[in-house]
Design a protein around this motif. Structure first.
Motif, PDB file in Angstrom:
ATOM      1  N   LEU A 166       0.835  -1.206   0.000  1.00 14.70           N
ATOM      2  CA  LEU A 166       0.000   0.000   0.000  1.00 14.70           C
ATOM      3  C   LEU A 166       0.870   1.257   0.000  1.00 14.70           C
ATOM      4  CD1 LEU A 166      -2.763   1.487   0.392  1.00 14.70           C
ATOM      5  CD2 LEU A 166      -2.386   1.227   2.868  1.00 14.70           C
ATOM      6  N   THR A 167       0.493   2.219  -0.836  1.00 10.28           N
ATOM      7  CA  THR A 167       1.095   3.551  -0.842  1.00 10.28           C
ATOM      8  C   THR A 167       0.042   4.561  -0.441  1.00 10.28           C
ATOM      9  OG1 THR A 167       2.660   3.002  -2.628  1.00 10.28           O
ATOM     10  CG2 THR A 167       2.175   5.331  -2.281  1.00 10.28           C
ATOM     11  N   VAL A 168       0.411   5.522   0.416  1.00  7.43           N
ATOM     12  CA  VAL A 168      -0.499   6.593   0.824  1.00  7.43           C
ATOM     13  C   VAL A 168       0.137   7.929   0.468  1.00  7.43           C
ATOM     14  CG1 VAL A 168      -1.748   7.678   2.734  1.00  7.43           C
ATOM     15  CG2 VAL A 168      -1.399   5.188   2.720  1.00  7.43           C
ATOM     16  N   ASP A 169      -0.636   8.775  -0.216  1.00 12.03           N
ATOM     17  CA  ASP A 169      -0.200  10.124  -0.577  1.00 12.03           C
ATOM     18  C   ASP A 169      -0.921  11.103   0.343  1.00 12.03           C
ATOM     19  OD1 ASP A 169       0.465  12.543  -1.732  1.00 12.03           O
ATOM     20  OD2 ASP A 169      -0.431  12.122  -3.680  1.00 12.03           O
ATOM     21  N   LEU A 170      -0.187  11.716   1.267  1.00 13.15           N
ATOM     22  CA  LEU A 170      -0.768  12.619   2.263  1.00 13.15           C
ATOM     23  C   LEU A 170      -0.801  14.046   1.741  1.00 13.15           C
ATOM     24  CD1 LEU A 170       1.010  11.294   5.493  1.00 13.15           C
ATOM     25  CD2 LEU A 170      -1.371  10.903   4.812  1.00 13.15           C
ATOM     26  N   GLY A 171      -1.989  14.668   1.776  1.00 15.95           N
ATOM     27  CA  GLY A 171      -2.144  16.006   1.228  1.00 15.95           C
ATOM     28  C   GLY A 171      -2.041  15.961  -0.283  1.00 15.95           C
ATOM     29  N   ALA A 172      -2.843  15.108  -0.891  1.00 15.03           N
ATOM     30  CA  ALA A 172      -2.676  14.762  -2.302  1.00 15.03           C
ATOM     31  C   ALA A 172      -3.087  15.856  -3.268  1.00 15.03           C
ATOM     32  CB  ALA A 172      -3.464  13.482  -2.613  1.00 15.03           C
ATOM     33  N   GLY A 173      -3.868  16.830  -2.834  1.00 15.09           N
ATOM     34  CA  GLY A 173      -4.337  17.855  -3.756  1.00 15.09           C
ATOM     35  C   GLY A 173      -5.161  17.242  -4.868  1.00 15.09           C
ATOM     36  N   THR A 174      -4.818  17.530  -6.118  1.00 11.74           N
ATOM     37  CA  THR A 174      -5.531  16.948  -7.252  1.00 11.74           C
ATOM     38  C   THR A 174      -5.010  15.557  -7.618  1.00 11.74           C
ATOM     39  OG1 THR A 174      -4.053  18.122  -8.779  1.00 11.74           O
ATOM     40  CG2 THR A 174      -6.149  19.184  -8.242  1.00 11.74           C
TER      41      THR A 174
ATOM     42  N   GLY B  45       0.158   1.045  10.500  1.00  7.77           N
ATOM     43  CA  GLY B  45       1.146   0.026  10.178  1.00  7.77           C
ATOM     44  C   GLY B  45       0.850  -0.760   8.920  1.00  7.77           C
ATOM     45  N   SER B  46       0.015  -0.224   8.029  1.00  6.43           N
ATOM     46  CA  SER B  46      -0.373  -0.981   6.832  1.00  6.43           C
ATOM     47  C   SER B  46       0.325  -0.520   5.560  1.00  6.43           C
ATOM     48  CB  SER B  46      -1.890  -0.890   6.621  1.00  6.43           C
ATOM     49  OG  SER B  46      -2.286   0.450   6.367  1.00  6.43           O
ATOM     50  N   ALA B  47       1.003   0.614   5.594  1.00 11.04           N
ATOM     51  CA  ALA B  47       1.577   1.193   4.373  1.00 11.04           C
ATOM     52  C   ALA B  47       3.050   0.821   4.208  1.00 11.04           C
ATOM     53  CB  ALA B  47       1.429   2.705   4.375  1.00 11.04           C
ATOM     54  N   GLU B  48       3.412   0.460   2.988  1.00 14.72           N
ATOM     55  CA  GLU B  48       4.822   0.249   2.656  1.00 14.72           C
ATOM     56  C   GLU B  48       5.505   1.581   2.344  1.00 14.72           C
ATOM     57  OE1 GLU B  48       6.565  -2.349   2.844  1.00 14.72           O
ATOM     58  OE2 GLU B  48       5.409  -4.152   2.371  1.00 14.72           O
TER      59      GLU B  48
ATOM     60  N   ALA C 113       2.776   9.896   9.260  1.00 12.90           N
ATOM     61  CA  ALA C 113       3.558   8.991   8.417  1.00 12.90           C
ATOM     62  C   ALA C 113       4.085   7.812   9.219  1.00 12.90           C
ATOM     63  CB  ALA C 113       4.714   9.748   7.769  1.00 12.90           C
ATOM     64  N   ASN C 114       4.603   8.085  10.415  1.00 12.74           N
ATOM     65  CA  ASN C 114       5.107   7.016  11.272  1.00 12.74           C
ATOM     66  C   ASN C 114       4.006   6.010  11.600  1.00 12.74           C
ATOM     67  OD1 ASN C 114       5.170   6.068  14.311  1.00 12.74           O
ATOM     68  ND2 ASN C 114       7.299   6.185  13.650  1.00 12.74           N
ATOM     69  N   LYS C 115       2.825   6.512  11.918  1.00 13.39           N
ATOM     70  CA  LYS C 115       1.721   5.627  12.303  1.00 13.39           C
ATOM     71  C   LYS C 115       1.233   4.795  11.121  1.00 13.39           C
ATOM     72  CE  LYS C 115      -2.607   5.720  14.950  1.00 13.39           C
ATOM     73  NZ  LYS C 115      -3.554   6.604  15.690  1.00 13.39           N
ATOM     74  N   LEU C 116       1.287   5.347   9.924  1.00 14.52           N
ATOM     75  CA  LEU C 116       0.846   4.623   8.734  1.00 14.52           C
ATOM     76  C   LEU C 116       1.802   3.507   8.334  1.00 14.52           C
ATOM     77  CD1 LEU C 116      -0.309   7.500   6.358  1.00 14.52           C
ATOM     78  CD2 LEU C 116      -1.754   5.633   7.174  1.00 14.52           C
TER      79      LEU C 116
ATOM     80  N   LYS D 124       4.631   0.525   7.975  1.00 13.03           N
ATOM     81  CA  LYS D 124       5.185  -0.671   8.574  1.00 13.03           C
ATOM     82  C   LYS D 124       6.625  -0.381   8.991  1.00 13.03           C
ATOM     83  CE  LYS D 124       2.647  -3.732   5.427  1.00 13.03           C
ATOM     84  NZ  LYS D 124       2.772  -4.798   4.399  1.00 13.03           N
ATOM     85  N   ASN D 125       7.178  -1.194   9.870  1.00 17.43           N
ATOM     86  CA  ASN D 125       8.602  -1.062  10.159  1.00 17.43           C
ATOM     87  C   ASN D 125       9.403  -1.252   8.877  1.00 17.43           C
ATOM     88  OD1 ASN D 125       8.470  -0.468  12.858  1.00 17.43           O
ATOM     89  ND2 ASN D 125       8.618  -2.601  13.526  1.00 17.43           N
ATOM     90  N   ASN D 126      10.376  -0.395   8.663  1.00 22.26           N
ATOM     91  CA  ASN D 126      11.210  -0.357   7.464  1.00 22.26           C
ATOM     92  C   ASN D 126      10.480   0.162   6.229  1.00 22.26           C
ATOM     93  OD1 ASN D 126      13.624  -1.357   8.719  1.00 22.26           O
ATOM     94  ND2 ASN D 126      12.689  -3.399   8.699  1.00 22.26           N
ATOM     95  N   GLY D 127       9.253   0.670   6.422  1.00 19.02           N
ATOM     96  CA  GLY D 127       8.573   1.343   5.328  1.00 19.02           C
ATOM     97  C   GLY D 127       9.249   2.674   5.030  1.00 19.02           C
ATOM     98  N   LYS D 128       8.990   3.217   3.839  1.00 20.75           N
ATOM     99  CA  LYS D 128       9.673   4.418   3.386  1.00 20.75           C
ATOM    100  C   LYS D 128       8.727   5.628   3.331  1.00 20.75           C
ATOM    101  CE  LYS D 128      13.736   2.496   2.326  1.00 20.75           C
ATOM    102  NZ  LYS D 128      14.174   2.408   0.923  1.00 20.75           N
ATOM    103  N   PHE D 129       9.279   6.774   3.716  1.00 21.95           N
ATOM    104  CA  PHE D 129       8.568   8.052   3.644  1.00 21.95           C
ATOM    105  C   PHE D 129       9.330   8.965   2.691  1.00 21.95           C
ATOM    106  CE2 PHE D 129       7.951  12.401   5.657  1.00 21.95           C
ATOM    107  CZ  PHE D 129       6.689  12.597   5.103  1.00 21.95           C
ATOM    108  N   TYR D 130       8.617   9.531   1.718  1.00 19.99           N
ATOM    109  CA  TYR D 130       9.219  10.425   0.735  1.00 19.99           C
ATOM    110  C   TYR D 130       8.514  11.772   0.765  1.00 19.99           C
ATOM    111  CZ  TYR D 130      11.333   6.189  -1.163  1.00 19.99           C
ATOM    112  OH  TYR D 130      12.044   5.034  -1.314  1.00 19.99           O
ATOM    113  N   MET D 131       9.302  12.836   0.775  1.00 21.36           N
ATOM    114  CA  MET D 131       8.741  14.177   0.890  1.00 21.36           C
ATOM    115  C   MET D 131       9.565  15.154   0.071  1.00 21.36           C
ATOM    116  SD  MET D 131       8.073  16.367   4.399  1.00 21.36           S
ATOM    117  CE  MET D 131       9.767  16.214   4.922  1.00 21.36           C
ATOM    118  N   VAL D 132       8.885  16.183  -0.473  1.00 23.48           N
ATOM    119  CA  VAL D 132       9.574  17.316  -1.078  1.00 23.48           C
ATOM    120  C   VAL D 132       9.275  18.537  -0.217  1.00 23.48           C
ATOM    121  CG1 VAL D 132       7.643  17.824  -2.655  1.00 23.48           C
ATOM    122  CG2 VAL D 132       9.942  18.658  -3.188  1.00 23.48           C
ATOM    123  N   HIS D 133      10.294  19.374   0.003  1.00 23.05           N
ATOM    124  CA  HIS D 133      10.107  20.517   0.894  1.00 23.05           C
ATOM    125  C   HIS D 133      11.097  21.614   0.501  1.00 23.05           C
ATOM    126  CE1 HIS D 133       8.476  22.446   4.443  1.00 23.05           C
ATOM    127  NE2 HIS D 133       7.733  21.382   4.671  1.00 23.05           N
ATOM    128  N   ARG D 134      11.204  22.606   1.346  1.00 24.45           N
ATOM    129  CA  ARG D 134      12.120  23.726   1.112  1.00 24.45           C
ATOM    130  C   ARG D 134      13.425  23.503   1.870  1.00 24.45           C
ATOM    131  NH1 ARG D 134      10.503  28.551  -1.790  1.00 24.45           N
ATOM    132  NH2 ARG D 134       8.411  28.082  -2.560  1.00 24.45           N
TER     133      ARG D 134
END
Length: 254
Positions: free
Chosen positions: A51-59, A117-120, A161-164, A166-176
């Motif tokens: 499972l992939t989750v996009d947080l604040g997905a906009g359009t 804990g369900s998201a990869e 993101a942490n709560k979503l 699984k252990n060793n799951g990845k979080f990707y973000m773009v920021h300033r």
């Protein structure tokens, strides 16, 4: 592509490399290069079936651009009804209804619908600007929510993101880049250990204006890799060869 019925002010934009089209309304909010670069930067966990989750997905741009890279389900979480509706219609337009869906919700209130804990993989192109006494917010409500931390801040996003994950799951973000110390503090305090960073520069002679971040849940501290930079534009204001390839070249799945 299934031809959609567009509402007043809407248009269809696309990413040729991924053969994905997005419905958006420039009077509300439109995705930009940061969304494309985040989807390109984000890796694939295992065989991409999780499972992939996009947080604040906009359009829905980030999640939809990422969708051809994986085979698993993708949840697009968006609080603004108008943007969530455009994302839902873009899913149908791209024929992705079996794998991609929209959850219209504040991201802090999604856990009745998405099990902890369900998201990869978790993706996010969050609001960049913190609120303080000198903050000048945009008068347009849609841009205000998309650009300023009105409904969630960096620590709150890291907690979700942490709560979503699984252990060793990845979080990707773009920021300033100017928020990098805040990003490190927020993520590391919530067991999201940064492993890869890539800076994006508008032109070769300018300071970085974006940073792409990969973090792993419950990963070991240290071992941060700084990848080669992306330069977006030439001095003649054309896209660089690398960015042209990302936008118009071969599918990212190849």
């Amino acid at each position: 592509m299934i031809e959609p019925i567009l509402n007043k002010g809407e248009r269809i934009d696309g990413l040729p490399a991924q053969n994905i089209h997005i419905i958006q309304n420039p009077d509300m909010f439109s995705y930009s290069l940061d969304a494309i670069l985040l989807a390109h930067f984000a890796g694939i966990k295992g065989k991409g079936a999780g499972l992939t989750v996009d947080l604040g997905a906009g359009t829905g741009a980030v999640g939809l651009f990422y969708a051809p890279k994986v085979t698993g389900k993708i949840k697009l979480v968006e609080i603004q009804p108008e943007l969530a509706d455009m994302a839902a219609r873009s899913i149908v337009m791209n024929g992705l209804e079996e794998r991609v869906s929209v959850l219209k919700s504040d991201m802090k209130a999604i856990f009745d619908d998405i099990a902890p804990g369900s998201a990869e993989t978790v993706l996010s192109n969050p609001p960049y600007f913190p609120l303080n006494e000198t903050t000048k917010t945009n008068k347009d409500e849609h841009y205000e929510l998309a650009r300023h931390e009105l409904t969630i801040d960096l620590p709150g996003l890291a907690q979700v993101a942490n709560k979503l994950l699984k252990n060793n799951g990845k979080f990707y973000m773009v920021h300033r880049p100017e928020r990098l110390s805040d990003i490190f503090a927020a993520l590391s305090a919530r067991k999201l250990m940064i492993k890869r960073i890539r800076f994006v520069y508008g032109k070769v002679d300018r300071e970085a204006n974006m940073v792409l971040v990969e973090a792993i849940k419950s990963g070991r501290p240290g071992g941060v890799r700084i990848l080669p930079p992306i330069i977006a534009y030439t001095m003649a204001n054309d896209y660089t060869a690398e960015v042209k390839e990302i936008l118009y070249g071969a599918s990212w799945t190849k």
